[in-house]
Design an enzyme around this catalytic site. Sequence first.
Site, PDB file in Angstrom:
ATOM      1  N   THR A 179       0.500  -1.038  -0.030  1.00  0.00           N
ATOM      2  CA  THR A 179      -0.114   0.039   0.095  1.00  0.00           C
ATOM      3  C   THR A 179       1.048   0.829  -0.295  1.00  0.00           C
ATOM      4  OG1 THR A 179      -1.879  -0.970   0.893  1.00  0.00           O
ATOM      5  CG2 THR A 179      -1.650   1.511   1.130  1.00  0.00           C
ATOM      6  N   GLY A 209     -10.579  -2.238   2.491  1.00  0.00           N
ATOM      7  CA  GLY A 209      -9.724  -1.852   3.222  1.00  0.00           C
ATOM      8  C   GLY A 209      -9.687  -0.297   4.527  1.00  0.00           C
ATOM      9  N   ASP A 210      -8.702  -0.385   4.447  1.00  0.00           N
ATOM     10  CA  ASP A 210      -8.869   1.105   5.186  1.00  0.00           C
ATOM     11  C   ASP A 210      -8.289   2.249   4.550  1.00  0.00           C
ATOM     12  OD1 ASP A 210      -6.164  -0.108   5.290  1.00  0.00           O
ATOM     13  OD2 ASP A 210      -5.548   1.134   6.577  1.00  0.00           O
ATOM     14  N   THR A 230      -1.026   1.750   7.043  1.00  0.00           N
ATOM     15  CA  THR A 230      -0.996   0.531   5.861  1.00  0.00           C
ATOM     16  C   THR A 230      -0.506  -0.398   7.221  1.00  0.00           C
ATOM     17  OG1 THR A 230       0.983  -0.684   4.749  1.00  0.00           O
ATOM     18  CG2 THR A 230       2.035   1.633   5.944  1.00  0.00           C
ATOM     19  N   GLY A 231      -1.206  -1.646   6.553  1.00  0.00           N
ATOM     20  CA  GLY A 231      -1.470  -2.512   7.562  1.00  0.00           C
ATOM     21  C   GLY A 231      -2.347  -3.180   7.349  1.00  0.00           C
ATOM     22  N   GLY A 233      -5.534  -3.790   7.636  1.00  0.00           N
ATOM     23  CA  GLY A 233      -6.920  -3.385   7.030  1.00  0.00           C
ATOM     24  C   GLY A 233      -7.984  -3.183   7.657  1.00  0.00           C
TER      25      GLY A 233
END
Lengths: 311, 311
Positions: A179, A209-210, A230-231, A233
């Site tokens: 991301t 996702g987020d 990032t990660g 989400g």
Amino acid sequence: MYALAIHGGAGDLPREPFTTAREAAYRRGLAQALAAGQRLLEHDGCALDAVQAAVTALEDDPLFNAGRGAVLSADGTAELDAAIMDGTDLRAGAVAQLRHIRNPVQLARAVLEDGSQVFLVGDGAESFARQAGLALVDNDYFITPDRRQQFEALKLRQTQANSGVSTPLLSLDEPPLGTVGAVARDGAGRLAAATSTGGIAGKRSGRVGDSPVIGAGTYADNHTCAVSTTGHGEWFLRTVQAYDISARLRYGGYSLANAVSEAIVQRLSGLGAAGGLIAVDRLGEIVTRHNTPIMFRASVREGEAAAVDIY
Amino acid sequence: MYALAIHGGAGDLPREPFTTAREAAYRRGLAQALAAGQRLLEHDGCALDAVQAAVTALEDDPLFNAGRGAVLSADGTAELDAAIMDGTDLRAGAVAQLRHIRNPVQLARAVLEDGSQVFLVGDGAESFARQAGLALVDNDYFITPDRRQQFEALKLRQTQANSGVSTPLLSLDEPPLGTVGAVARDGAGRLAAATSTGGIAGKRSGRVGDSPVIGAGTYADNHTCAVSTTGHGEWFLRTVQAYDISARLRYGGYSLANAVSEAIVQRLSGLGAAGGLIAVDRLGEIVTRHNTPIMFRASVREGEAAAVDIY
């Protein structure tokens, strides 16, 4: 004083051998994207244009999981999400579930400028893109040989594990790396943030996702800070992570460093969530933090040397 | 001590004559939905089940703009969004851009229970619904004669205004009334929130408002409060409104009443945004607030009489 930070995802080391040459390619991609944003800030450009330019460069770089080089969803297509926010007036544009927009962050910007909506998804978002004159491409444009190979390997593991039962591939063991995002403060004190992603490899089609969610993956407010995450989400959605940092500053009197440290090191780690974020506050202080082995990132402040980091 | 509050949207008075009979119908719908949630709380049910039951009842009531009776988008179809969140463990389910799910809040709950994703949109969400065994219906199920008539009137005004140029109908002058939501605290101190909507009449297809966005239209955390918003969704997205209330409690030491008052009366009104919200905190205090002429709402606390309000 301007300040700019970008990320290219947090997670585990890529599965393939992380050779010196490959590491150098990531570093080069980060440096080029940082320079694309910095050039604008050097010439009195606004923070909003700078984050858009940096994220566009990362979308065009096939190494990162956004735009070209995005991971594939369970049905074998690239499905792209992005958001951008202007901290001056809280204007925002968010787009998700795109299959044909060459640069998702540019569509997010068009949504922001139009102003009638904040969040557009799917076919409706792509129909808006056509009206706005944006470049549409075949889904194949996004798919690199590396991602195709990753997808085939995922499918094979899935088939072996489930004896052919058809479920989403959804492999959280697959590094969710890649991301991309950017946060900036320009010389006039304006803040902005942008994030773009292909999501998780093997994700269920339709999963958002987020990254494109204002408040979760992307947020900016001149009075507090600009954040891109990032990660994992799903956890960033549940903790409304980007706005949580801003709220800690606004209501709790936190410094940016303390806010990010408590959010990532204590809260997210406590919840078992993996990831990281980049943030810049109204005075131009940059904080980046991750609880994963690596986070691709780079930053620069006016009059200082640019830094590119991975570990 | 349990507490339950619901809303059926904030906005201007409906355009059609708001007769005594019509007002009574709205009051009856609110009372029935409140009772559906209260029954569960009376018998030691959990907050999550209570908000789902109340919102399901409001979705089934054609008077409200959620489930059956949803407004129509610019292309003449109903496009539905919903979210639900469990304040105990921050599990959440959010769904958007649905055209065939009879009760969107029930799909949101299925997403929450599944846990692999938080946010699913469009065809992918409906394919998940089929796997989860939820009732799918034709889009016509949602469309009532009143909404069809509203849509035709909107189209006519649009054609007259634009000499036939095809743009979204997007009429912010149209009362955005009718989004529904519920917040609850159960006897064990668990909090939950849920929201469901058809969005804005004449909206661009693909437009997602605040209702299904965790943090914007829906949020719950046992440590602070549960919130469901309604109104001008674009502004609630930009201000991350539901989580903002929670953050004021968590980081700023606000009481729920002060948090909601500052957020709605000062901040949102200052931004020129119209709407309202319902909230319940961890001690069972209920606060509802709107800066619009009306907000359909009802609430009850253990051992107290239920109240239904409009103005």
